[in-house]
Design a protein around this motif. Structure first.
Motif, mmCIF file in Angstrom:
data_model
loop_
_atom_site.group_PDB
_atom_site.id
_atom_site.type_symbol
_atom_site.label_atom_id
_atom_site.label_comp_id
_atom_site.label_asym_id
_atom_site.label_seq_id
_atom_site.Cartn_x
_atom_site.Cartn_y
_atom_site.Cartn_z
ATOM 1 N N TYR A 128 0.836 -1.206 0.000
ATOM 2 C CA TYR A 128 0.000 0.000 0.000
ATOM 3 C C TYR A 128 0.869 1.254 0.000
ATOM 4 N N ASP A 129 1.874 1.260 0.849
ATOM 5 C CA ASP A 129 2.763 2.424 0.933
ATOM 6 C C ASP A 129 3.474 2.668 -0.394
ATOM 7 N N ALA A 130 3.982 1.581 -1.010
ATOM 8 C CA ALA A 130 4.741 1.725 -2.259
ATOM 9 C C ALA A 130 3.841 2.151 -3.413
ATOM 10 N N LEU A 131 2.715 1.490 -3.577
ATOM 11 C CA LEU A 131 1.855 1.767 -4.734
ATOM 12 C C LEU A 131 1.060 3.057 -4.588
ATOM 13 N N VAL A 132 0.444 3.243 -3.427
ATOM 14 C CA VAL A 132 -0.530 4.328 -3.259
ATOM 15 C C VAL A 132 0.088 5.543 -2.580
ATOM 16 N N ALA A 133 0.618 5.351 -1.363
ATOM 17 C CA ALA A 133 1.110 6.490 -0.592
ATOM 18 C C ALA A 133 2.303 7.165 -1.266
ATOM 19 N N GLN A 134 3.239 6.384 -1.790
ATOM 20 C CA GLN A 134 4.424 6.964 -2.423
ATOM 21 C C GLN A 134 4.377 6.914 -3.939
ATOM 22 N N GLY A 135 3.768 5.874 -4.494
ATOM 23 C CA GLY A 135 3.716 5.745 -5.944
ATOM 24 C C GLY A 135 2.614 6.544 -6.604
ATOM 25 N N GLY A 136 1.594 6.923 -5.838
ATOM 26 C CA GLY A 136 0.510 7.721 -6.386
ATOM 27 C C GLY A 136 -0.421 6.964 -7.303
ATOM 28 N N LEU A 137 -0.483 5.644 -7.181
ATOM 29 C CA LEU A 137 -1.362 4.860 -8.043
ATOM 30 C C LEU A 137 -2.821 5.175 -7.736
ATOM 31 N N THR A 138 -3.595 5.403 -8.790
ATOM 32 C CA THR A 138 -5.021 5.679 -8.652
ATOM 33 C C THR A 138 -5.786 4.910 -9.713
ATOM 34 N N SER A 139 -7.075 4.997 -9.648
ATOM 35 C CA SER A 139 -7.939 4.343 -10.623
ATOM 36 C C SER A 139 -7.578 4.779 -12.038
ATOM 37 N N GLY A 140 -7.522 3.801 -12.951
ATOM 38 C CA GLY A 140 -7.229 4.088 -14.343
ATOM 39 C C GLY A 140 -5.762 4.080 -14.705
ATOM 40 N N ARG A 141 -4.883 4.056 -13.721
ATOM 41 C CA ARG A 141 -3.445 4.008 -13.980
ATOM 42 C C ARG A 141 -2.960 2.552 -13.968
ATOM 43 N N THR A 142 -1.697 2.377 -14.353
ATOM 44 C CA THR A 142 -1.142 1.024 -14.490
ATOM 45 C C THR A 142 0.118 0.877 -13.646
ATOM 46 N N ALA A 143 0.205 -0.248 -12.937
ATOM 47 C CA ALA A 143 1.382 -0.566 -12.134
ATOM 48 C C ALA A 143 2.071 -1.794 -12.688
ATOM 49 N N LEU A 144 3.393 -1.798 -12.585
ATOM 50 C CA LEU A 144 4.215 -2.986 -12.843
ATOM 51 C C LEU A 144 4.729 -3.463 -11.493
ATOM 52 N N VAL A 145 4.428 -4.703 -11.141
ATOM 53 C CA VAL A 145 4.828 -5.272 -9.856
ATOM 54 C C VAL A 145 5.735 -6.463 -10.114
ATOM 55 N N HIS A 146 6.964 -6.366 -9.658
ATOM 56 C CA HIS A 146 7.897 -7.489 -9.797
ATOM 57 C C HIS A 146 7.699 -8.483 -8.645
ATOM 58 N N ALA A 147 8.040 -9.749 -8.907
ATOM 59 C CA ALA A 147 7.837 -10.824 -7.927
ATOM 60 C C ALA A 147 6.371 -10.870 -7.514
ATOM 61 N N GLY A 148 5.497 -10.991 -8.514
ATOM 62 C CA GLY A 148 4.065 -10.921 -8.279
ATOM 63 C C GLY A 148 3.514 -12.003 -7.383
ATOM 64 N N ALA A 149 4.216 -13.122 -7.232
ATOM 65 C CA ALA A 149 3.721 -14.206 -6.387
ATOM 66 C C ALA A 149 4.264 -14.141 -4.969
ATOM 67 N N SER A 150 5.087 -13.153 -4.677
ATOM 68 C CA SER A 150 5.606 -12.985 -3.322
ATOM 69 C C SER A 150 4.514 -12.445 -2.411
ATOM 70 N N GLY A 151 4.819 -12.336 -1.132
ATOM 71 C CA GLY A 151 3.854 -11.759 -0.214
ATOM 72 C C GLY A 151 3.473 -10.345 -0.604
ATOM 73 N N VAL A 152 4.480 -9.501 -0.861
ATOM 74 C CA VAL A 152 4.209 -8.126 -1.286
ATOM 75 C C VAL A 152 3.488 -8.121 -2.631
ATOM 76 N N GLY A 153 3.899 -8.996 -3.530
ATOM 77 C CA GLY A 153 3.290 -9.042 -4.853
ATOM 78 C C GLY A 153 1.825 -9.418 -4.818
ATOM 79 N N THR A 154 1.475 -10.446 -4.050
ATOM 80 C CA THR A 154 0.071 -10.867 -3.992
ATOM 81 C C THR A 154 -0.801 -9.792 -3.344
ATOM 82 N N ALA A 155 -0.232 -9.061 -2.381
ATOM 83 C CA ALA A 155 -0.972 -7.942 -1.790
ATOM 84 C C ALA A 155 -1.113 -6.805 -2.791
ATOM 85 N N ALA A 156 -0.032 -6.505 -3.519
ATOM 86 C CA ALA A 156 -0.051 -5.392 -4.470
ATOM 87 C C ALA A 156 -1.075 -5.614 -5.577
ATOM 88 N N ILE A 157 -1.187 -6.840 -6.070
ATOM 89 C CA ILE A 157 -2.176 -7.145 -7.109
ATOM 90 C C ILE A 157 -3.573 -6.779 -6.611
#
Length: 328
Positions: A128-157
């Motif tokens: 949440y901190d990486a994508l939203v609080a610091q990354g500024g991800l919002t509706s309609g935008r696109t994120a690239l998440v590395h290690a998508g099956a990791s703990g952080v990755g599954t949460a980020a998806i």
């Protein structure tokens, strides 16, 4: 109480379960009877002597926990004995009891249960901190998440999809289906596909808005290639190495931002503020069914070495949970 104590550094065999004194809460702390904790890559680094935890009488790893409040400090107002709570800590969670500032704790979602809730705090707050609080991800935008099956990755998806964003992940071939099942819009096999080319293809040539990277190494410059003008890269780990040659020339025309971040060394008030923001914005999504912790496997505290071996083998999809209380 029983706790995993690091008496020296090295392989999983240095993890020793022994008796240590019970914690005593400060005025604004509570003692939590730990039901479960969970593994993070930082635990492996700490075990090797490469990521020290906070000063404590006994070096006890563990950065997240779930359990029940048992003892209150004299100025505590948020909790009562028996309340089911979860939270992040700087260390000490590989133990039967831990003293935690009351505002660093969150109520366990009703839909999750206390034994599984240990799989939430560290990776979900990090994502949440990486994508939203610091990354500024919002509706309609696109994120690239590395290690998508990791703990952080599954949460980020799940966070990205819950806020209406698109998400592209990288993972090994055997883990791609799991990422897609969680809601990823595209999953790229990092061994056989070029994630930069796929990101350009999937964004009409523009690039992604935010990159969440736990890898580092040669991914840093490739992340810049995958980024759109004005985009942000949030670096939360360096599994492939932290010393790289950065092509600053790529950053300038894209007006790109490269943000480095970790949770453990932040001041207490920053951790509290982030925890409370996460609790307000994301925790309700667990009870309405849009989010859930992804648990790969469980080990009892006595088998902590085997749990570390599984994570080091990169065999897990989601979180490895450690059951501390017998009832868990």
């Amino acid at each position: 109480m029983r706790a995993v104590v690091l008496e020296c550094y090295g392989g999983p065999d240095v993890l020793t379960v022994r008796e240590v004194p019970d914690p005593v809460p400060g005025p604004e702390e509570v003692v939590v009877e730990v039901v479960a904790t969970a593994l993070n890559r930082a635990d492996l680094l700490q075990r090797r002597g490469r990521y020290p935890g906070p000063p404590m009488a006994y070096e006890i790893p563990g950065m997240e926990l779930s359990g029940r409040v048992s003892v209150l400090g004299e100025r505590v107002t948020m909790w009562r004995p028996g309340d089911e709570v979860m939270g992040i800590v700087g260390g000490g969670a590989y133990a039967e009891r831990i003293a935690v500032h009351e505002r660093q704790l969150m109520a366990v979602p009703r839909s999750v249960g206390v034994a599984d809730a240990a799989a939430i705090p560290e990776v979900w707050i990090t994502a949440y901190d990486a994508l939203v609080a610091q990354g500024g991800l919002t509706s309609g935008r696109t994120a690239l998440v590395h290690a998508g099956a990791s703990g952080v990755g599954t949460a980020a998806i799940q966070i990205a999809k819950a806020i209406g964003a698109r998400v592209i992940v990288t993972a090994s071939a055997g883990k791609l289906a799991s990422c897609l099942a969680l809601g990823a819009d595209a999953a790229v096999d990092y061994r056989s596909e070029d994630f930069v080319a796929r990101c350009r293809e999937l964004t009409g040539g523009h690039g992604v808005d935010v990159v969440l990277d736990v890898i580092g190494g040669d991914y840093v410059n490739r992340n810049l290639d995958a980024l759109r003008t004005g985009g942000r890269i949030v670096q939360v780990g360096v599994m492939a190495g932290g010393v790289v040659e950065l092509d600053v020339g790529k950053m300038l025309p894209k007006r790109a931002s490269l943000i480095g971040t970790v949770l453990r060394p932040r001041p207490l008030e920053e951790k509290i503020a982030l925890t409370q923001r996460f609790a307000a914005e994301i925790l309700p999504l667990f009870d309405d069914g849009r989010c859930r912790p992804v648990i790969d496997s469980r080990f009892p505290l006595a088998e902590i070495a085997a749990a570390h071996e599984r994570m080091e083998a990169n065999a897990n999809i989601g979180k490895i949970v450690i059951d501390v209380a017998p009832e868990a």
